[in-house]
Design a protein around this motif. Structure first.
Motif, PDB file in Angstrom:
ATOM      1  N   PRO B  54       0.839  -1.209   0.000  1.00 15.05           N
ATOM      2  CA  PRO B  54       0.000   0.000   0.000  1.00 15.05           C
ATOM      3  C   PRO B  54       0.868   1.249   0.000  1.00 15.05           C
ATOM      4  CG  PRO B  54      -0.023  -1.031   2.169  1.00 15.05           C
ATOM      5  CD  PRO B  54       0.716  -1.963   1.264  1.00 15.05           C
ATOM      6  N   ILE B  55       0.620   2.151  -0.958  1.00 13.75           N
ATOM      7  CA  ILE B  55       1.442   3.343  -1.119  1.00 13.75           C
ATOM      8  C   ILE B  55       0.756   4.568  -0.530  1.00 13.75           C
ATOM      9  CG2 ILE B  55       2.580   4.856  -2.773  1.00 13.75           C
ATOM     10  CD1 ILE B  55       3.807   2.036  -2.482  1.00 13.75           C
ATOM     11  N   ASP B  56      -0.518   4.698  -0.805  1.00 12.49           N
ATOM     12  CA  ASP B  56      -1.236   5.890  -0.364  1.00 12.49           C
ATOM     13  C   ASP B  56      -2.659   5.489  -0.019  1.00 12.49           C
ATOM     14  OD1 ASP B  56      -1.584   9.290  -1.710  1.00 12.49           O
ATOM     15  OD2 ASP B  56      -2.571   8.308  -0.020  1.00 12.49           O
ATOM     16  N   ASP B  57      -2.995   5.577   1.254  1.00  6.84           N
ATOM     17  CA  ASP B  57      -4.366   5.258   1.685  1.00  6.84           C
ATOM     18  C   ASP B  57      -5.066   6.498   2.224  1.00  6.84           C
ATOM     19  OD1 ASP B  57      -3.708   3.747   4.958  1.00  6.84           O
ATOM     20  OD2 ASP B  57      -3.125   5.651   4.066  1.00  6.84           O
ATOM     21  N   SER B  58      -4.596   7.655   1.825  1.00 11.66           N
ATOM     22  CA  SER B  58      -5.160   8.898   2.355  1.00 11.66           C
ATOM     23  C   SER B  58      -6.613   9.109   1.943  1.00 11.66           C
ATOM     24  CB  SER B  58      -4.319  10.098   1.912  1.00 11.66           C
ATOM     25  OG  SER B  58      -4.270  10.179   0.500  1.00 11.66           O
ATOM     26  N   GLY B  59      -7.049   8.397   0.927  1.00  6.95           N
ATOM     27  CA  GLY B  59      -8.432   8.521   0.499  1.00  6.95           C
ATOM     28  C   GLY B  59      -9.408   7.616   1.222  1.00  6.95           C
ATOM     29  N   MET B  60      -8.905   6.734   2.041  1.00  6.27           N
ATOM     30  CA  MET B  60      -9.791   5.842   2.802  1.00  6.27           C
ATOM     31  C   MET B  60     -10.566   6.700   3.794  1.00  6.27           C
ATOM     32  SD  MET B  60      -9.297   2.692   1.759  1.00  6.27           S
ATOM     33  CE  MET B  60      -9.002   1.254   2.787  1.00  6.27           C
ATOM     34  N   PRO B  61     -11.901   6.635   3.737  1.00  6.04           N
ATOM     35  CA  PRO B  61     -12.720   7.577   4.503  1.00  6.04           C
ATOM     36  C   PRO B  61     -12.505   7.517   6.015  1.00  6.04           C
ATOM     37  CG  PRO B  61     -14.081   6.274   3.013  1.00  6.04           C
ATOM     38  CD  PRO B  61     -12.711   5.717   2.937  1.00  6.04           C
ATOM     39  N   GLU B  62     -12.385   6.340   6.554  1.00  6.39           N
ATOM     40  CA  GLU B  62     -12.247   6.211   8.007  1.00  6.39           C
ATOM     41  C   GLU B  62     -11.820   4.788   8.326  1.00  6.39           C
ATOM     42  OE1 GLU B  62     -16.638   6.250   9.496  1.00  6.39           O
ATOM     43  OE2 GLU B  62     -16.521   7.493   7.701  1.00  6.39           O
ATOM     44  N   ASP B  63     -11.660   4.546   9.631  1.00  7.27           N
ATOM     45  CA  ASP B  63     -11.118   3.254  10.053  1.00  7.27           C
ATOM     46  C   ASP B  63     -12.022   2.079   9.715  1.00  7.27           C
ATOM     47  OD1 ASP B  63      -9.583   4.557  13.092  1.00  7.27           O
ATOM     48  OD2 ASP B  63      -8.987   4.623  10.985  1.00  7.27           O
ATOM     49  N   ARG B  64     -13.226   2.351   9.340  1.00  2.82           N
ATOM     50  CA  ARG B  64     -14.121   1.246   8.982  1.00  2.82           C
ATOM     51  C   ARG B  64     -13.699   0.593   7.672  1.00  2.82           C
ATOM     52  NH1 ARG B  64     -18.671   2.347   7.375  1.00  2.82           N
ATOM     53  NH2 ARG B  64     -18.453   4.589   6.923  1.00  2.82           N
ATOM     54  N   PHE B  65     -12.891   1.310   6.907  1.00  4.76           N
ATOM     55  CA  PHE B  65     -12.436   0.793   5.621  1.00  4.76           C
ATOM     56  C   PHE B  65     -11.024   0.238   5.758  1.00  4.76           C
ATOM     57  CE2 PHE B  65     -15.384   2.451   2.275  1.00  4.76           C
ATOM     58  CZ  PHE B  65     -16.269   3.110   3.112  1.00  4.76           C
ATOM     59  N   SER B  66     -10.799  -0.918   5.148  1.00  7.06           N
ATOM     60  CA  SER B  66      -9.449  -1.484   5.111  1.00  7.06           C
ATOM     61  C   SER B  66      -9.262  -2.208   3.788  1.00  7.06           C
ATOM     62  CB  SER B  66      -9.212  -2.429   6.293  1.00  7.06           C
ATOM     63  OG  SER B  66     -10.091  -3.528   6.225  1.00  7.06           O
ATOM     64  N   ALA B  67      -8.037  -2.259   3.301  1.00  9.70           N
ATOM     65  CA  ALA B  67      -7.739  -2.939   2.042  1.00  9.70           C
ATOM     66  C   ALA B  67      -6.470  -3.745   2.204  1.00  9.70           C
ATOM     67  CB  ALA B  67      -7.588  -1.938   0.905  1.00  9.70           C
ATOM     68  N   LYS B  68      -6.455  -4.879   1.512  1.00  6.99           N
ATOM     69  CA  LYS B  68      -5.287  -5.754   1.541  1.00  6.99           C
ATOM     70  C   LYS B  68      -4.970  -6.236   0.143  1.00  6.99           C
ATOM     71  CE  LYS B  68      -6.050  -7.556   6.231  1.00  6.99           C
ATOM     72  NZ  LYS B  68      -6.256  -8.788   7.051  1.00  6.99           N
ATOM     73  N   MET B  69      -3.707  -6.577  -0.053  1.00  4.41           N
ATOM     74  CA  MET B  69      -3.289  -7.204  -1.302  1.00  4.41           C
ATOM     75  C   MET B  69      -2.271  -8.268  -0.941  1.00  4.41           C
ATOM     76  SD  MET B  69      -2.310  -5.443  -4.876  1.00  4.41           S
ATOM     77  CE  MET B  69      -2.325  -6.444  -6.368  1.00  4.41           C
ATOM     78  N   PRO B  70      -2.735  -9.458  -0.602  1.00 10.12           N
ATOM     79  CA  PRO B  70      -1.844 -10.511  -0.125  1.00 10.12           C
ATOM     80  C   PRO B  70      -0.907 -11.060  -1.195  1.00 10.12           C
ATOM     81  CG  PRO B  70      -4.083 -11.335  -0.356  1.00 10.12           C
ATOM     82  CD  PRO B  70      -4.142  -9.853  -0.571  1.00 10.12           C
ATOM     83  N   ASN B  71      -1.294 -10.921  -2.469  1.00  5.87           N
ATOM     84  CA  ASN B  71      -0.417 -11.357  -3.559  1.00  5.87           C
ATOM     85  C   ASN B  71      -0.740 -10.547  -4.810  1.00  5.87           C
ATOM     86  OD1 ASN B  71      -2.570 -12.814  -5.079  1.00  5.87           O
ATOM     87  ND2 ASN B  71      -2.566 -14.100  -3.234  1.00  5.87           N
ATOM     88  N   ALA B  72       0.003 -10.781  -5.858  1.00  5.36           N
ATOM     89  CA  ALA B  72      -0.115  -9.956  -7.065  1.00  5.36           C
ATOM     90  C   ALA B  72      -1.413 -10.161  -7.817  1.00  5.36           C
ATOM     91  CB  ALA B  72       1.065 -10.249  -7.991  1.00  5.36           C
ATOM     92  N   SER B  73      -2.182 -11.173  -7.458  1.00  2.00           N
ATOM     93  CA  SER B  73      -3.377 -11.474  -8.238  1.00  2.00           C
ATOM     94  C   SER B  73      -4.670 -11.309  -7.458  1.00  2.00           C
ATOM     95  CB  SER B  73      -3.298 -12.901  -8.792  1.00  2.00           C
ATOM     96  OG  SER B  73      -3.175 -13.816  -7.741  1.00  2.00           O
ATOM     97  N   PHE B  74      -4.611 -10.673  -6.292  1.00  4.17           N
ATOM     98  CA  PHE B  74      -5.832 -10.587  -5.492  1.00  4.17           C
ATOM     99  C   PHE B  74      -5.765  -9.421  -4.507  1.00  4.17           C
ATOM    100  CE2 PHE B  74      -9.721 -12.036  -3.879  1.00  4.17           C
ATOM    101  CZ  PHE B  74      -9.686 -12.115  -2.497  1.00  4.17           C
ATOM    102  N   SER B  75      -6.904  -8.706  -4.416  1.00  2.61           N
ATOM    103  CA  SER B  75      -7.003  -7.634  -3.430  1.00  2.61           C
ATOM    104  C   SER B  75      -8.420  -7.610  -2.876  1.00  2.61           C
ATOM    105  CB  SER B  75      -6.683  -6.285  -4.053  1.00  2.61           C
ATOM    106  OG  SER B  75      -6.849  -5.227  -3.123  1.00  2.61           O
ATOM    107  N   THR B  76      -8.549  -7.154  -1.645  1.00  2.75           N
ATOM    108  CA  THR B  76      -9.867  -7.001  -1.026  1.00  2.75           C
ATOM    109  C   THR B  76     -10.010  -5.614  -0.432  1.00  2.75           C
ATOM    110  OG1 THR B  76      -9.090  -7.865   1.104  1.00  2.75           O
ATOM    111  CG2 THR B  76     -10.068  -9.451  -0.443  1.00  2.75           C
TER     112      THR B  76
END
Lengths: 115, 113
Positions: B54-76
């Motif tokens: 993750p490079i820039d998460d400044s756009g994530m509205p609040e702590d209720r939001f989270s994102a992951k990318m465990p490998n090169a072919s999948f993100s949540t």
């Protein structure tokens, strides 16, 4: 961070007329300016882009101009057709080989081409 | 290549529930972006990853939001707990790191009631 302003928010033209959409950006380091078209209920798709080392680029009925001094760029569509009706987004980013890249979009222009 | 694949296409959930949106980028792309689209705010960049980091998460509205990318072919992108104001279309996009064309998925239309 980068801020992209886009005008107008809506634009209605008669078939065959030209349409112009304008954008300004805030970060003078931005050097890549793509335009995306989004039809109703679909995903945004790239239609044309321009890099800061050129002032104008054309692709058939579509052209984009860039004024780096004034930090604005424009999309020109000539001989508009009903199928050009869509939301158009401008964007700006800093592109440098191997470095981070972040695409910031304007708020979009709803273009309606009336038959 | 089938392009960027997002799932589900539509999600209706009740306020307070956890929502997970999924994205498979185009094979070989090493940048991945999550955007949220609403009528009022347009296309907002929530977060982006380069090479799974993750490079820039400044756009994530609040702590209720989270994102992951465990490998090169999948993100949540996860929202927990969800609220009605989270209702929007969420797009995932991918590109090469050099900053050329960003390819968008078909989006997930989220409705929180």
């Amino acid at each position: 961070g980068e801020n992209v302003e886009q005008h107008p928010s809506t634009l209605s033209v008669q078939e065959g007329d030209s349409a112009v959409i304008k954008c300004t950006y805030s970060d003078s380091a931005s050097n890549y300016f793509p335009w995306y078209k989004q039809e109703l209920g679909k995903r945004p798709q790239l239609i044309i882009d321009i890099r800061s080392n050129v002032g104008e680029k054309k692709d058939q009925r579509i052209a984009v101009t860039l004024n780096k001094t004034a930090k604005h760029f424009s999309l020109h569509i000539t001989e508009t057709q009903p199928e050009d009706s869509a939301v158009y987004f401008c964007a700006a980013s800093i592109v440098s080989g191997g470095s981070n890249y972040k695409l910031t979009f304007g708020k979009g222009t709803l273009l309606t081409v009336n038959p | 290549d089938a392009g960027v694949i997002q799932s589900p296409r539509h999600e209706v959930t009740e306020m307070g529930q956890e929502v997970t949106l999924r994205c498979k980028p185009i094979s070989g792309h090493n940048s991945l972006f999550w955007y949220r689209q609403t009528m009022m705010r347009g296309l907002e960049l929530l977060i982006y990853f380069n090479n799974n980091v993750p490079i820039d998460d400044s756009g994530m509205p609040e702590d209720r939001f989270s994102a992951k990318m465990p490998n090169a072919s999948f993100s949540t992108l996860k929202i927990q707990p969800s609220e009605p104001r989270d209702s929007a279309v969420y797009f995932c996009a991918s590109s090469f790191l050099s900053g050329t064309e960003a390819f968008f998925g078909q989006g997930t239309r989220l409705t929180v009631v």
